[in-house]
Motif scaffolding. Structure first.
Motif, PDB file in Angstrom:
ATOM      1  N   THR A   1      -7.764  -1.704   6.387  1.00 36.77           N
ATOM      2  CA  THR A   1      -6.768  -0.646   6.192  1.00 36.77           C
ATOM      3  C   THR A   1      -6.759   0.270   7.410  1.00 36.77           C
ATOM      4  N   VAL A   2      -5.583   0.823   7.699  1.00 38.07           N
ATOM      5  CA  VAL A   2      -5.411   1.674   8.880  1.00 38.07           C
ATOM      6  C   VAL A   2      -4.581   2.896   8.500  1.00 38.07           C
ATOM      7  N   ARG A   3      -5.097   4.094   8.832  1.00 40.05           N
ATOM      8  CA  ARG A   3      -4.348   5.342   8.696  1.00 40.05           C
ATOM      9  C   ARG A   3      -4.198   5.967  10.075  1.00 40.05           C
ATOM     10  N   SER A   4      -3.086   6.626  10.282  1.00 45.01           N
ATOM     11  CA  SER A   4      -2.901   7.328  11.561  1.00 45.01           C
ATOM     12  C   SER A   4      -3.741   8.592  11.630  1.00 45.01           C
TER      13      SER A   4
ATOM     14  N   GLU B   1       1.617   5.955   3.841  1.00 45.36           N
ATOM     15  CA  GLU B   1       0.841   6.470   4.979  1.00 45.36           C
ATOM     16  C   GLU B   1      -0.325   5.556   5.392  1.00 45.36           C
ATOM     17  N   ARG B   2      -0.436   4.396   4.764  1.00 43.22           N
ATOM     18  CA  ARG B   2      -1.541   3.503   5.131  1.00 43.22           C
ATOM     19  C   ARG B   2      -1.036   2.065   5.220  1.00 43.22           C
ATOM     20  N   ARG B   3      -1.501   1.358   6.238  1.00 45.04           N
ATOM     21  CA  ARG B   3      -1.234  -0.069   6.347  1.00 45.04           C
ATOM     22  C   ARG B   3      -2.440  -0.842   5.822  1.00 45.04           C
ATOM     23  N   SER B   4      -2.172  -1.856   5.025  1.00 45.14           N
ATOM     24  CA  SER B   4      -3.226  -2.652   4.395  1.00 45.14           C
ATOM     25  C   SER B   4      -3.014  -4.114   4.786  1.00 45.14           C
TER      26      SER B   4
ATOM     27  N   ASP C   1       0.859  -1.188   0.000  1.00 48.17           N
ATOM     28  CA  ASP C   1       0.000   0.000   0.000  1.00 48.17           C
ATOM     29  C   ASP C   1       0.894   1.237   0.000  1.00 48.17           C
ATOM     30  N   THR C   2       0.262   2.388   0.101  1.00 47.53           N
ATOM     31  CA  THR C   2       1.012   3.648   0.152  1.00 47.53           C
ATOM     32  C   THR C   2       1.698   3.782   1.511  1.00 47.53           C
TER      33      THR C   2
END
Length: 487
Positions: free
Chosen positions: A477-480, A136-139, A133-134
């Motif tokens: 997916t997780v974003r801070s 800034e994101r965990r997938s 993923d990008t």
């Protein structure tokens, strides 16, 4: 030692939120096939009982899924220890209730133990993977429980074939509603309820509802059942698959077989005849993996048939609880009638009975049929009785063609003096399983087991395969921090 199955507690009851009387207070006599004696009277479930069980299971499942994996594994291990402690009692139920000889019953208990130990391994396996993923994101792709799994199990291996589905389903965080066959409600149902009760499985997660087709249909179409794991005949499996498919739920179908046992001209014929007799006559032929068609090259056919006949004629048939018989009774009159009619129709079509073909009550002699051709019932149908039809072919090319001339695709075995020859032939057989220099009946808890075509829908049992079968993928997916959107 106290009994595992207390008939005073379970008499005329089902196990659903504890032992209770079925909604319509129905019951059925559990008969010993060898003698006709009543072994127990068990509660008979209805669609109303299924609905009640699914409600309780749904309510209990989420907390079980959130239970630490090590704790779920511990329950499975404790169940295995309880089964080990009470193995002699369980063997008696398998012998008397199902007509099994003692070695078959002991093997079934050992195999059920393997399933429990293998299932106890599942909760602590990795259950997800990190996806690209990008920055800034965990997938994450992770496997989560299905919810409530319905298990419909047969009478021929009642303990093992129920455990093969319900143990991994429970281990992976699901709740289970089990409908054992009414011919084996104790060894395929009450035993399992008692095992997990003593192992400390939380209330509401396992329901045992012996019953006929009515509760089976109710389980299959219930909107809160996420999956059906069915083991049984192809005809009923088609109905289960159609109903489950219409309800858009997952379905695992382990169905019948008409399995080829191929004997090439370089085979050790003594060993081949011994294994062929085992493959056709084990548990009176009432096994989906039984050798249903002995396909033998013409140059060795006469010698092989003579040896197979001698094997059959040396076998004793009798009450497996009171004698050391090699074959016990067929499960009931209906099954006996099907076997007898198949033999009669095959002989009428031109085949010959070389030995056997007779019965006394439910005790049927091991039978060898010769002169069998692909148009005869003994070739086209799954007999599910102690019958070994022999088909003579000219060469390997014809052996492969004849072996594949069936809608079934469960297992095949090849007997040969050359491993390379066996491997080349195995590559051309349309089955889910092939054994070279083995026989058709073989299984354990750690292999990808399953068939093709009329033998099943291609799903697989087995330790790692069960993780796929009884869970579903979820993409997480997780974003801070939240990302601004264009509008």
């Amino acid at each position: 030692m106290t009994l595992l199955v207390d008939l005073a507690v379970s008499d005329r009851r089902i196990h659903s939120g504890g032992w209770r009387t079925p909604a319509q207070a129905g019951d059925i006599e559990d008969l010993e096939p060898a003698t006709g004696r009543v072994l127990a009277t068990v509660g008979l479930a209805t669609a109303e009982d299924v609905d009640h069980a699914v409600t309780l299971a749904t309510a209990a499942q989420s907390a079980w899924a959130a239970t630490a994996p090590a704790e779920r594994a511990t329950v499975l291990r404790r169940a295995a220890l309880v089964l080990e402690e009470h193995s002699a009692e369980v063997v008696e139920w398998l012998v008397r209730e199902g007509g099994a000889i003692r070695p078959k019953a002991e093997h079934e208990v050992r195999s059920a133990l393997d399933e429990l130990w293998a299932a106890a391994f599942l909760p602590t396996l990795p259950h997800g993977e990190l996806l690209p993923d990008t920055p800034e994101r965990r997938s994450i792709g992770r496997r989560i429980p299905l919810g409530v799994v319905g298990v419909i199990s047969p009478w021929n291996f009642p303990l093992l074939l129920a455990m093969r589905a319900l143990a991994p389903a429970l281990a992976l965080g699901n709740a289970v509603v089990l409908k054992p066959d009414p011919h084996t409600p104790v060894s395929g149902g009450h035993v399992i309820a008692a095992l997990f009760e003593r192992a400390g499985l939380p209330d509401g997660l396992l329901h045992v509802l012996p019953g006929d087709a009515g509760p089976g249909r109710a389980l299959t179409v219930h909107p809160d059942i996420a999956m059906i794991a069915f083991t049984g005949s192809t005809a009923v499996g088609r109905e289960v698959g159609a109903a489950a498919g219409g309800a858009l739920k997952r379905v695992s179908l382990e169905l019948g077989g008409n399995n080829a046992y191929i004997v090439l001209d370089d085979a050790d014929l003594d060993a081949a005849a011994s294994a062929g007799a085992w493959g056709s006559f084990f548990h009176q032929g009432q096994v989906c993996m039984a050798a249903g068609r002995h396909i033998v090259l013409a140059s060795v056919a006469d010698a092989y048939i003579d040896k197979l006949v001698r094997q059959a004629e040396a076998m004793t048939v009798g009450d497996p609880w009171t004698s050391d018989a090699v074959l016990g009774p067929l499960i009931n009159e209906s099954q006996l009638a099907k076997v007898s009619e198949n033999i009669r129709a095959t002989v009428a079509a031109g085949a010959r009975i070389r030995t056997g073909g007779t019965c006394a009550g439910l005790f049927h002699r091991p039978t060898v049929l010769t002169g069998v051709t692909p148009s005869m019932p003994a070739f086209t149908e799954e007999i599910f009785g102690p019958v070994a039809p022999v088909v003579v072919v000219a060469d390997e090319e014809e052996a492969v063609a004849v072996a594949n001339r069936t809608a079934y695709g469960l297992v095949a075995a090849v007997r040969t003096g050359s491993v390379e020859r066996g491997l080349a032939l195995a590559d051309r057989l349309a089955t889910g399983i092939v054994h070279i220099n083995g026989q058709t009946i073989d299984d354990n808890a750690h292999v990808p087991f399953g068939g093709r075509g009329a033998s099943g829908n291609g799903s697989r049992h087995g330790a790692r395969q069960s993780q796929e079968e009884y869970t579903q993928w979820q993409w997480l997916t997780v974003r801070s921090a939240a990302l601004p959107q264009p509008f």
